[in-house]
Design a protein around this motif. Structure first.
Motif, PDB file in Angstrom:
ATOM      1  N   PRO A 105       0.827  -1.218   0.000  1.00 18.06           N
ATOM      2  CA  PRO A 105       0.000   0.000   0.000  1.00 18.06           C
ATOM      3  C   PRO A 105       0.858   1.264   0.000  1.00 18.06           C
ATOM      4  O   PRO A 105       0.327   2.368  -0.150  1.00 18.06           O
TER       5      PRO A 105
ATOM      6  N   ARG B  84       3.878   0.684  13.042  1.00 20.76           N
ATOM      7  CA  ARG B  84       3.437   0.622  11.649  1.00 20.76           C
ATOM      8  C   ARG B  84       4.040   1.792  10.869  1.00 20.76           C
ATOM      9  O   ARG B  84       4.427   2.812  11.439  1.00 20.76           O
TER      10      ARG B  84
ATOM     11  N   GLU C 216       2.562   4.154   8.002  1.00 18.71           N
ATOM     12  CA  GLU C 216       1.260   4.438   7.403  1.00 18.71           C
ATOM     13  C   GLU C 216       1.290   5.746   6.632  1.00 18.71           C
ATOM     14  O   GLU C 216       2.079   6.653   6.924  1.00 18.71           O
TER      15      GLU C 216
ATOM     16  N   ASP D 217      -3.807   8.765   4.564  1.00 17.31           N
ATOM     17  CA  ASP D 217      -4.767   7.668   4.722  1.00 17.31           C
ATOM     18  C   ASP D 217      -4.149   6.602   5.633  1.00 17.31           C
ATOM     19  O   ASP D 217      -3.534   5.641   5.160  1.00 17.31           O
ATOM     20  N   PRO D 218      -4.292   6.749   6.952  1.00 13.95           N
ATOM     21  CA  PRO D 218      -3.663   5.835   7.901  1.00 13.95           C
ATOM     22  C   PRO D 218      -4.116   4.382   7.761  1.00 13.95           C
ATOM     23  O   PRO D 218      -3.472   3.483   8.317  1.00 13.95           O
ATOM     24  N   THR D 219      -5.202   4.145   6.990  1.00 19.32           N
ATOM     25  CA  THR D 219      -5.623   2.750   6.805  1.00 19.32           C
ATOM     26  C   THR D 219      -4.698   2.013   5.838  1.00 19.32           C
ATOM     27  O   THR D 219      -4.764   0.787   5.733  1.00 19.32           O
ATOM     28  N   ARG D 220      -3.882   2.743   5.130  1.00 13.80           N
ATOM     29  CA  ARG D 220      -2.903   2.129   4.237  1.00 13.80           C
ATOM     30  C   ARG D 220      -1.565   2.099   4.976  1.00 13.80           C
ATOM     31  O   ARG D 220      -0.931   3.129   5.170  1.00 13.80           O
ATOM     32  N   PHE D 221      -1.162   0.917   5.408  1.00 18.52           N
ATOM     33  CA  PHE D 221       0.038   0.814   6.245  1.00 18.52           C
ATOM     34  C   PHE D 221       0.715  -0.534   6.040  1.00 18.52           C
ATOM     35  O   PHE D 221       0.143  -1.484   5.486  1.00 18.52           O
TER      36      PHE D 221
ATOM     37  N   THR E   9       3.236  -3.078   8.625  1.00 16.08           N
ATOM     38  CA  THR E   9       3.837  -3.218   9.954  1.00 16.08           C
ATOM     39  C   THR E   9       5.347  -3.385   9.831  1.00 16.08           C
ATOM     40  O   THR E   9       5.871  -3.799   8.789  1.00 16.08           O
TER      41      THR E   9
END
Length: 747
Positions: free
Chosen positions: A541, A556, A558, A562-566, A568
């Motif tokens: 991502p 993570r 990120e 858009d913090p949902t795209r990360f 680890t």
């Protein structure tokens, strides 16, 4: 929401170890077959040893050896000219070198025994006869022999004169001319100096030393004893205070290493509290200060002349007069700095060396001038505010002293001050309010650090600097945790180990800027490597992202947008087929910015004292210290640094004085029963204010040191408050009852 650690108050990561006793100091390490050493000190101040009888000591059961100049190993002092990292010009003192006595308390023998008590008892049986020579320990009696040091210690040269100070002073309508002096002070850290040398076999040793720079100790040992770096491992993970006494290797280190190498067994040498008075100290200084001004308060001339003491074998120097060239705007300034030799050990750097001494004279004289002018002391300082470093002509990298004056005065209630001396009173106590300015160098030194990130999300950072109680472990942990977006519990900081990447001694308030920058750079390299793995993952991502558009948070990487795209940390390292990422980087100050700017921390100190008019007892009841020091990495530990410095200043103003018997050439109050330091009852309200200050030229992380600035100006503010309370000007610190009563009786 991820909360950054830098800038937030965090408790010390090493706090639990210290309060539970799990943190071990130099004298607490043990080893099989560990022998104990006890030092015998000279009883005269100058001369030579004519005989030394060790037979009675050697006959004591459990005594292993008694070392003197007559039987010390010939391997010692292989490098006669070696000087440690912070040595002043001259020839460093060499313990047990020959029969000559250079100062009272000089180590002349080491008794090594199976335990400490046996060694101490046997030391009392060593019989020494001397041929004494005439000594001189009174600075006033040798001031006419003062000289300009032929070789200047780095950074200690007085600034060039500007204008014509003599003519300017002579033409000034309002003038102050007086002599100022601060008593000799000894460092007296909580932890006495000690060295435990563990014999590892085949000529290799592990050394636990009370030192502010393990690599300085390592270099000292290798040069003096002719060993390789691989033969000497030095550790000092915890230091119980030092205040500069641990910058240089002290004589217990030499004696312990010498004995261990000769006996081929582990040896510990611990100095007693009395013996802590047989080496470095803050020097004496005879200061002549003259200030001239116009009736409107504008300064016309400053003259500051100092004669300070040094030993007969080294030219110790510190910046005492330099502050008078920089602190205020004045077109005519002249300063001189000379040394006079006395028969003591070499003085040494002691918390903000030179600054509290020189600023006491300058800030006291400014206070005296304000009364002659009938002007508020704060207003006088604002009228002569220096917009640039007038000693060099350079602009300051940042300077928020005006804001410090304003915030400190508001918090203290300075506007309510009655200007006349002896005009404020409560009960039987006279109340006095005084203030002063503070200034200390904001430096950065070349330093290296290593960062190691493992696949389990744990990070270790390390550099060879020291933590002498300032909170270095904690701030390095905070910096590293933020760099990789980790909780502090996942980060381990390591310092005080000669095997770690290079670091200079911890001093000068440069550790945070220097070690902090090095750790930042190392962590950034780890970040870049980790991000490369994350972006290169199949279907990542972050495939098209740039490192400036991602955040490292909660383990993570990120996208900020858009913090949902990360990705680890663990997934990135698996993709990179690595279990650890290691980076070592070196941070150095910008030569361009060093050439263009002057960097200093500034402060404004306001003090309240109450003086019992009948008994002459002085109490410091309130201090407000407003400090401008760039970014504050940890307000909690930063406040502690300023608190400690202020207490140090209270000690300088009212308590601390190493008393010399000039007939014997020896400090007589060589214990902390008679050498007075502030106790809990002497310290009341201290408030610390950190002024917002943006710093972007001295170092990449925008910080200025805090270890020293807390003491600078504090003693002057207290002395000025005593004058406001009593109408009596005490120019020789500490302000003891006898000095205060004597001046009062003379009035």
């Amino acid at each position: 929401m991820y909360e950054t650690h830098v800038g937030s108050p965090r408790s010390r990561v090493d706090g639990k170890l210290k309060v539970t006793g799990a943190a071990r100091y130099a004298a607490e390490y043990t080893a099989p077959d560990l022998a104990q050493g006890y030092v015998v000190n000279s009883a005269i101040a100058k001369g030579r040893i004519t005989s030394i009888d060790i037979s009675a000591a050697m006959a004591v059961p459990g005594v292993i050896q008694v070392f003197t100049h007559q039987n010390r190993p010939r391997t010692a002092w292989r490098s006669k000219a070696y000087q440690d990292e912070v040595a002043p010009p001259g020839t460093p003192f060499r313990p047990l070198y020959d029969e000559k006595i250079l100062y009272s308390g000089q180590p002349i023998a080491l008794v090594v025994a199976e335990d400490f008590e046996i060694a101490r008892y046997a030391a009392s049986l060593v019989r020494v006869t001397y041929e004494a020579e005439g000594h001189q320990t009174d600075l006033e009696k040798v001031r006419m022999q003062a000289y300009k040091p032929p070789k200047t210690r780095s950074g200690m040269a007085p600034a060039p004169d500007r204008g014509d100070a003599e003519a300017g002073f002579g033409a000034s309508p309002v003038r102050v001319s007086a002599d100022y002096r601060i008593a000799i002070e000894h460092h007296n850290p909580m932890e006495p100096h000690a060295a435990t040398v563990v014999w590892d076999g085949d000529g290799k040793i592990t050394v636990y030393d009370k030192i502010q720079g393990v690599q300085n100790t390592q270099s000292y040992i290798t040069h003096v004893f002719g060993l390789s770096q691989d033969d000497v491992h030095v550790l000092s993970p915890f230091v119980g205070g030092a205040f500069g006494s641990g910058l240089r290797p002290q004589y217990q280190l030499f004696l312990a290493v010498m004995a261990a190498l000769e006996l081929k067994r582990s040896v510990r040498v611990t100095l007693t509290r009395d013996q802590m008075f047989t080496f470095t100290y803050r020097p004496d200084g005879l200061q002549e200060m003259s200030i001239g001004a116009n009736p409107d308060g504008m300064l016309q001339a400053i003259r500051h002349d100092v004669v300070s003491n040094t030993s007969t074998f080294e030219d110790y120097q510190e910046m005492i007069v330099g502050w008078s060239s920089m602190m205020y705007h004045c077109e005519n300034v002249s300063t001189t700095y000379k040394l006079a030799q006395i028969d003591t050990y070499t003085p040494g750097d002691m918390r903000a060396p030179g600054a509290p001494t020189g600023m006491f004279a300058l800030e006291s004289a400014m206070d005296e001038l304000s009364y002659k002018l009938g002007m508020d002391p704060l207003q006088l300082r604002l009228r002569n505010y220096a917009e640039i470093d007038e000693a060099t002509g350079k602009p300051f990298s940042s300077k928020e002293l005006r804001a410090a004056y304003q915030l400190g005065a508001e918090r203290f209630g300075w506007s309510k001050r009655s200007p006349e001396p002896r005009s404020m009173k409560e009960g039987r106590e006279l109340v006095g309010w005084g203030m002063a300015s503070g200034m200390w160098e904001a430096q950065m030194q070349k330093t290296s650090a290593r960062a190691v990130l493992t696949i389990d999300g744990k990070l270790e950072v390390g550099t060879a600097t020291a933590d002498i109680g300032t909170g270095t472990y904690t701030i390095l942990t905070q910096i590293a945790a933020d760099a990789l977006g980790l909780p502090m519990e996942k980060v381990t900081a390591k310092v005080g180990d000669s095997k770690l990447p290079f670091s200079p001694v911890e001093g000068g308030s440069w550790a945070a800027a220097s070690a902090g920058t090095a750790v930042t750079l190392a962590c950034n390299t780890v970040r870049e490597t980790l991000f490369g793995y994350a972006r290169g993952m199949e279907g990542s991502p972050l495939a098209n992202a740039e490192i400036g558009r991602v955040a490292f948070r909660d383990g993570r990487i990120e996208l900020v947008s858009d913090p949902t795209r990360f990705v680890t940390i663990q997934d990135a390292m698996v993709a990179g087929k690595v279990h650890r990422i290691e980076a070592e980087e070196t941070g150095s100050p910008s030569r361009i910015n060093q050439a263009r700017y002057s960097g200093f921390t500034h402060s404004a100190i306001f003090a309240e004292v109450r003086v019992d008019e009948e008994l002459g007892r002085v109490r410091v009841t309130r201090v407000v210290d407003a400090v401008a020091a760039g970014k504050i990495l940890n307000p909690k530990t930063a406040r502690s640094q300023i608190l400690g410095g202020v207490v140090f200043g209270i000690g300088m103003a009212l308590h601390e004085e190493s008393m010399m018997d000039h007939h014997l050439g020896r400090f007589m109050n060589h214990n902390i029963a008679e050498y007075h330091i502030p106790a809990n009852a002497d310290v009341e309200g201290i408030e610390v204010i950190f002024v917002e200050e943006h710093e972007d030229k001295l170092n990449p992380i925008g910080v200025k040191g805090l270890g020293e600035i807390g003491i600078v100006g504090t003693a002057a503010a207290i002395a000025n408050a005593v004058y406001h309370a009593t109408g009596k000007r005490i120019r020789h610190l500490p302000i003891t009852v006898d000095r205060l009563l004597k001046v009062r009786d003379a009035a």
